[in-house]
Design an enzyme around this catalytic site. Structure first.
Site, mmCIF file in Angstrom:
data_model
loop_
_atom_site.group_PDB
_atom_site.id
_atom_site.type_symbol
_atom_site.label_atom_id
_atom_site.label_comp_id
_atom_site.label_asym_id
_atom_site.label_seq_id
_atom_site.Cartn_x
_atom_site.Cartn_y
_atom_site.Cartn_z
ATOM 1 C CE LYS A 68 -4.215 1.383 2.473
ATOM 2 N NZ LYS A 68 -4.935 1.231 3.750
HETATM 3 C C1 E4P Z 1 -8.257 2.475 3.678
HETATM 4 O O1 E4P Z 1 -7.508 1.627 3.287
HETATM 5 C C2 E4P Z 1 -8.153 3.116 4.985
HETATM 6 O O2 E4P Z 1 -7.570 2.203 5.878
HETATM 7 C C3 E4P Z 1 -9.459 3.471 5.600
HETATM 8 O O3 E4P Z 1 -10.550 3.048 4.819
HETATM 9 C C4 E4P Z 1 -9.554 4.811 6.205
HETATM 10 O O4 E4P Z 1 -10.825 4.950 6.804
HETATM 11 P P1 E4P Z 1 -11.181 6.119 7.840
HETATM 12 O O5 E4P Z 1 -11.379 7.376 7.081
HETATM 13 O O6 E4P Z 1 -12.452 5.645 8.482
HETATM 14 O O7 E4P Z 1 -10.023 6.206 8.791
#
Ligand code: E4P
Length: 217
Positions: free
Chosen positions: A87
């Site tokens: 990622k």
């Molecule tokens: C995506 O990969 C992120 O981990 C995540 O969806 C972020 O979500 P949030 O805005 O609820 O922290």
């Protein structure tokens, strides 16, 4: 539509896996910290633990923000387990690193996407997944679902194979609306996935069936 769970909590990952509808897991440094997983070795071990619970892709985020650092970290993450997806943040060096990994056949997830232009760049760099954060856009009174629609149109115009991974999903209606628009994947909390189960008429109907069965037996 693939269902990923967005957590580093092993119990929740096991519960979603046991439900039989889980296709993968996304994590990020904040989710790791929330579970008290700190220090490089513990974090790497935790990724392997997650991979051993689920069958699908598990996104593991690099911490480096420079190209060389991302390559070093990403290669280390990719070697941990065949299910690991590297990622990478949506910055110039992240896009360069995405191209590097996609040329090597290593799966990538470009994260922190907030515009269609960023999504276009991620697809051009060969990202496996590209994560627009819909909840965080909603948080600042910008419709996150509009972004998913815009990206769907652009990717379909050119046949990009990068999968739209709707991220920052906060509730069940986000999942349903992403499904209507045609997001390839959604990642959200267990509560949002379990919300899909609920309907009062199901509960009332089941209670009636059981009552009627008992009457005849
Ligand atoms: C995506 O990969 C992120 O981990 C995540 O969806 C972020 O979500 P949030 O805005 O609820 O922290």
């Amino acid at each position: 539509m693939k269902f990923f769970i967005d957590t580093a909590n092993l119990d929740q990952i096991r519960e979603a896996q046991a439900l039989g509808v889980l296709d993968g897991v996304t994590t990020n440094p904040s989710l790791m910290a929330k579970e008290g997983i700190t220090g490089k070795n513990n974090i790497l071990k935790h990724y392997v633990d997650i991979c051993n619970i689920v069958e699908g892709d598990v996104s593991a985020e690099v911490i480096a923000t420079d190209f060389e650092g991302m390559i070093k970290e990403g290669e280390e993450l990719a070697e941990l387990h065949p299910q690991i997806v590297v990622k990478l943040p949506m910055i110039a060096d992240g896009i360069k690193a995405c191209k590097y990994f996609s040329d090597k056949g290593i799966k990538t997830n470009v994260t922190l996407v907030f515009s269609a232009g960023q999504a276009l760049l991620a697809a051009k760099a060969g990202a496996t997944y590209m994560s627009p954060f819909i909840g965080r856009l909603d948080d600042i009174s910008t419709d996150g679902l509009d972004l998913i629609s815009e990206i769907r149109l652009i990717y379909d115009n050119y046949g990009f194979e990068t999968q739209i991974l709707a991220a920052s999903v906060r509730h069940t209606m986000h999942i349903m609306n992403c499904a209507k628009i045609g997001a390839d994947v959604m990642t959200g909390p267990l509560s949002a996935i379990k919300g899909l189960l609920k309907h009062p008429l199901t509960d009332i109907g089941l209670a009636q069936f059981l009552t009627d069965y008992k009457k005849g037996n």
